[in-house]
Design a protein around this motif. Structure first.
Motif, mmCIF file in Angstrom:
data_model
loop_
_atom_site.group_PDB
_atom_site.id
_atom_site.type_symbol
_atom_site.label_atom_id
_atom_site.label_comp_id
_atom_site.label_asym_id
_atom_site.label_seq_id
_atom_site.Cartn_x
_atom_site.Cartn_y
_atom_site.Cartn_z
ATOM 1 N N PRO A 33 3.091 -3.946 -8.861
ATOM 2 C CA PRO A 33 3.871 -2.991 -9.673
ATOM 3 C C PRO A 33 5.046 -3.666 -10.371
ATOM 4 O O PRO A 33 5.611 -4.647 -9.879
ATOM 5 C CB PRO A 33 4.346 -1.964 -8.642
ATOM 6 C CG PRO A 33 3.393 -2.081 -7.506
ATOM 7 C CD PRO A 33 2.992 -3.522 -7.453
ATOM 8 N N ASP B 143 3.193 5.784 -15.875
ATOM 9 C CA ASP B 143 1.786 6.127 -15.621
ATOM 10 C C ASP B 143 1.030 4.936 -15.038
ATOM 11 O O ASP B 143 0.018 5.122 -14.354
ATOM 12 C CB ASP B 143 1.108 6.590 -16.911
ATOM 13 C CG ASP B 143 1.602 7.960 -17.359
ATOM 14 O OD1 ASP B 143 2.215 8.667 -16.530
ATOM 15 O OD2 ASP B 143 1.389 8.308 -18.538
ATOM 16 N N ARG B 144 1.508 3.729 -15.305
ATOM 17 C CA ARG B 144 0.872 2.530 -14.761
ATOM 18 C C ARG B 144 1.419 2.148 -13.388
ATOM 19 O O ARG B 144 1.094 1.094 -12.852
ATOM 20 C CB ARG B 144 1.050 1.357 -15.730
ATOM 21 C CG ARG B 144 0.241 1.484 -17.014
ATOM 22 C CD ARG B 144 0.620 0.402 -18.016
ATOM 23 N NE ARG B 144 -0.274 0.368 -19.170
ATOM 24 C CZ ARG B 144 -0.172 1.154 -20.218
ATOM 25 N NH1 ARG B 144 0.821 2.065 -20.265
ATOM 26 N NH2 ARG B 144 -1.017 1.063 -21.222
ATOM 27 N N GLY B 145 2.255 2.993 -12.813
ATOM 28 C CA GLY B 145 2.782 2.743 -11.478
ATOM 29 C C GLY B 145 4.045 1.930 -11.431
ATOM 30 O O GLY B 145 4.442 1.452 -10.356
ATOM 31 N N THR C 149 10.991 7.598 -9.906
ATOM 32 C CA THR C 149 10.599 6.242 -10.276
ATOM 33 C C THR C 149 11.333 5.740 -11.518
ATOM 34 O O THR C 149 11.086 4.629 -11.965
ATOM 35 C CB THR C 149 9.083 6.181 -10.527
ATOM 36 O OG1 THR C 149 8.717 7.189 -11.486
ATOM 37 C CG2 THR C 149 8.318 6.414 -9.236
ATOM 38 N N SER D 201 0.818 -1.212 0.000
ATOM 39 C CA SER D 201 0.000 0.000 0.000
ATOM 40 C C SER D 201 0.851 1.260 0.000
ATOM 41 O O SER D 201 0.357 2.349 -0.313
ATOM 42 C CB SER D 201 -0.936 0.003 1.211
ATOM 43 O OG SER D 201 -0.192 0.026 2.427
ATOM 44 N N ARG E 280 9.954 12.791 -11.852
ATOM 45 C CA ARG E 280 9.841 11.342 -11.798
ATOM 46 C C ARG E 280 11.105 10.643 -12.276
ATOM 47 O O ARG E 280 11.254 9.435 -12.075
ATOM 48 C CB ARG E 280 8.651 10.864 -12.640
ATOM 49 C CG ARG E 280 7.305 11.289 -12.091
ATOM 50 C CD ARG E 280 6.170 10.554 -12.800
ATOM 51 N NE ARG E 280 6.026 10.946 -14.189
ATOM 52 C CZ ARG E 280 5.160 10.391 -15.044
ATOM 53 N NH1 ARG E 280 4.364 9.406 -14.613
ATOM 54 N NH2 ARG E 280 5.067 10.818 -16.287
ATOM 55 N N LYS F 218 8.638 7.041 -5.044
ATOM 56 C CA LYS F 218 8.202 8.426 -5.196
ATOM 57 C C LYS F 218 9.107 9.383 -4.437
ATOM 58 O O LYS F 218 9.461 9.124 -3.292
ATOM 59 C CB LYS F 218 6.758 8.556 -4.711
ATOM 60 C CG LYS F 218 5.758 7.825 -5.602
ATOM 61 C CD LYS F 218 4.344 8.016 -5.099
ATOM 62 C CE LYS F 218 3.343 7.302 -6.015
ATOM 63 N NZ LYS F 218 1.960 7.435 -5.536
ATOM 64 N N GLY G 33 3.121 1.873 -2.040
ATOM 65 C CA GLY G 33 3.551 2.154 -3.401
ATOM 66 C C GLY G 33 4.851 1.432 -3.721
ATOM 67 O O GLY G 33 5.539 0.922 -2.834
ATOM 68 N N PRO G 34 5.235 1.361 -4.996
ATOM 69 C CA PRO G 34 6.442 0.637 -5.380
ATOM 70 C C PRO G 34 7.716 1.337 -4.909
ATOM 71 O O PRO G 34 7.886 2.539 -5.134
ATOM 72 C CB PRO G 34 6.365 0.617 -6.912
ATOM 73 C CG PRO G 34 5.543 1.813 -7.262
ATOM 74 C CD PRO G 34 4.543 1.962 -6.152
#
Length: 633
Positions: A537, A567-569, A457, A425, A591, A454, A427-428
């Motif tokens: 991810p 954009d896809r994480g 990435t 949760s 990013r 983040k 994030g990657p």
């Protein structure tokens, strides 16, 4: 496996360095040869002990051989004397014969002890070879799993299988099912809770060298060829021999046949009763032969492998564990309170007894005793009772051997930590301190940090040929793979979220399939985009993306692909020689960052430090390399 032209190999002596800060700060160091420490000392002490045991066994075997020769000569002299004179009684040969028999039995026992000592010597010598970076070319390569994973998104890219591969470095499994399990773990990242459970089991097994050594020494020295799928299919097939009346009737018929044979031999009856009963036996056997053969033929050829399976499981059953995953594996093995080692040993004995019919001297008697039918029914009854559990037994053994492989790496590299898998949760993320590649020798392993998550990435890695860009990607990819098997990683610290992995480091053309390298690369990129659409991810490792097309199309295509993945994480890396791609950072905002590797001339030779630095590379070594090999440019 061979590396690409930008990859640092073990022979080249360097691994790329990684950086975590923004801007990137170089914190890498190429350490001098580190002390091998406690694992090497333990291996060396145990190796010397096993060598002494082997020498002692060989000495005792030689003594027994001499004693056997002496008893044989004495027995021969006594036999001649007993036959030619009355002074030496015949009964005097009995003690000599008994003594010779005892020595034969002792010699067999010592031969087994010597063979175990030889395998123990090999076990510790291989451990020392891994510690001293001399392991390449020893142990299973796992190439069969690479062939089966031709379209896998990272198996070939990260050198997971083949000579000098991650699999060969890790694998200490004795059985095919153990190798298969380890390969599956490398190819398929496990869920976070499974990884944590495996880490606890690996930590406990790492401390149990005696247990892991026993697993390596039990049974035959030949690696078992049991194919798990074949054995499981045989075990769960519908029973073929369900006629409960057949074995007792066959036993009565055999007894009656033997009685009539004896009566004929002593002259009580003629041959007719025996011939009648023998004909009945033949017809009886023919009625069941078509059912008996399929019931036993799949298992008959694996009798020796089953013995090894029973021994390995028996050793596992005898150990007491604390790690919940190991305790659960032990509980799964039991069938109505009986351990699988006993049940498999019984099946192995039945298979060996059935195989006696192949002995030409025993076959006539076996036919009279209805041997194939009697033991065919017993084997089929075993399958009805225990067959449904065979898959679980093999699965447990495979897990045990895979865990033992990871535990061996943990024991031999105590400075390598277990990674921390954070809740997805968050994030990657992929945060590493002191990350290196486990296949690069320690003495020349240059390490540093990398930080993906983040806001950053994407890292766009530029640099000259042979500077270490591809090795950087492999170091990250192998760490992510090992982290999600439950093993340790070559780093000071690693924190990551659950990730799927995909790369384009070893995409090749195919004459058989009529695919160019560029088309094969497009297919792989399409596969990575599909992975990025999944629940977990993606960690992407793009090496020289779209190098097979012109600079304009390459830049537009690479920007579209990378932007779509982000954009896809997804998170990841892209290496490039084309400095135009480095300008993608301007379009991706915070990013993405640029990092690079560089080289310099020293006494007319190119020297690489393999330390990753911030920004875009400012020079190329292509012309210098051309001149270095004698091209007039």
């Amino acid at each position: 496996m061979a590396s690409s032209n930008d990859t640092q190999s073990a022979t080249s002596g360097f691994v790329p360095t990684l950086s975590s800060s923004r801007p990137v700060e170089s914190r890498a160091t190429a350490s001098s040869t580190p002390p091998l420490g406690e694992p090497a000392r333990i291996y060396q002490e145990r190796l010397e002990s096993r060598r002494r045991e082997l020498l002692d066994c060989d000495r005792r075997v030689e003594m027994i051989a001499n004693a056997r020769l002496l008893l044989f000569v004495l027995g021969l002299v006594a036999l001649i004397a007993a036959a030619s004179t009355s002074f030496v009684p015949w009964w005097s040969l009995i003690p000599l014969a008994l003594g010779f028999t005892v020595l034969v039995l002792l010699n067999g026992r010592l031969d087994r002890l010597a063979e175990r000592a030889r395998r123990a010597v090999a076990f510790h010598e291989r451990g020392l070879a891994r510690l001293e970076d001399r392991w390449t070319g020893t142990g299973p390569t796992g190439e069969r799993y690479l062939d089966a994973a031709a379209d896998h998104p990272y198996a070939a890219d990260l050198d997971l299988f083949g000579n000098g591969s991650v699999f060969q470095w890790l694998c200490v499994a004795r059985t095919r099912v153990g190798e298969q399990t380890l390969a599956d773990w490398l190819l398929h990242p496990a869920p976070r809770e499974v990884v944590i459970a495996r880490q606890q089991a690996v930590a406990e097994l790492a401390e149990r060298l005696e247990f892991r050594e026993d697993l390596a020494l039990l049974g035959s020295d030949v690696r078992t060829g049991i194919e798990p799928g074949t054995l499981i299919r045989w075990a769960v097939e519908e029973p073929r021999l369900t006629q409960s009346w057949a074995p007792p009737l066959a036993a009565l018929s055999s007894l009656a046949t033997l009685v009539t044979l004896l009566a004929w031999m002593v002259g009580i009856t003629g041959p007719s009763p025996f011939l009648t009963m023998a004909l009945g036996l033949i017809l009886f056997h023919r009625a069941f032969r078509a059912r008996i053969a399929p019931a036993v033929e799949s298992i008959e050829t694996h009798a020796r492998e089953l013995e090894l399976l029973a021994e390995l499981l028996g050793r596992f059953e005898a150990e007491t564990f604390q790690a919940p995953h190991l305790v659960t594996l032990q509980e799964k093995l039991k069938v109505e309170g009986h351990p699988p080692s006993e049940r498999i040993a019984r099946l192995s004995r039945l298979a060996n007894l059935y195989a006696n019919m192949r002995n030409a001297l025993f076959a006539p008697l076996g036919g009279l005793l209805m041997w194939p039918l009697q033991f065919g029914f017993r084997i089929d009854a075993w399958r009805r009772e225990s067959g449904p559990k065979v898959g679980e037994w093999l699965h447990a053994l495979g897990e045990l051997e895979a865990l033992a492989s990871l535990a061996t790496a943990r024991f031999e590299n105590p400075e390598d930590p277990f990674p921390e898998l954070v809740d997805p949760s968050q994030g990657p993320v992929f945060h590493a301190e002191g990350l290196g590649h486990p296949l690069i020798p320690r003495a020349i392993n240059v390490r540093n940090d990398v930080n993906l998550g983040k806001p950053v990435t994407l890292m766009i890695v530029s640099g000259s040929n042979m500077s270490g860009k591809s090795t950087l990607l492999r170091s990250v990819g192998v760490a992510a793979v090992l982290a999600q098997t439950g093993g340790t990683v070559r780093a000071r610290r690693l924190t990551l979220s659950p990730l799927v992995i995909g790369g384009t480091l070893r995409v090749q053309d195919s004459l058989q399939q009529g695919k160019s390298r560029f088309y094969a690369e497009l297919t792989r990129v399409r596969q990575l985009v599909d992975l990025a659409n999944g629940d977990r991810p993606l960690l992407f490792l793009l090496d020289e993306l779209f190098s097979g097309t012109n600079s304009h199309d390459r830049r537009l295509g690479a920007e579209a692909v990378v932007r779509g993945l982000l954009d896809r994480g997804a998170i990841g890396f892209m290496t490039t020689h084309d400095l135009a791609l480095a300008h993608l950072v301007e379009h991706l905002g915070d990013r993405a960052i640029n990092v690079h590797f560089e080289d310099h001339l020293e006494d007319g030779k190119l020297v690489f430090d393999h330390i990753m630095k911030p920004g875009v590379v400012t020079k190329s070594n292509a012309i210098a390399l051309m001149r270095a090999v004698g091209l007039n440019v």
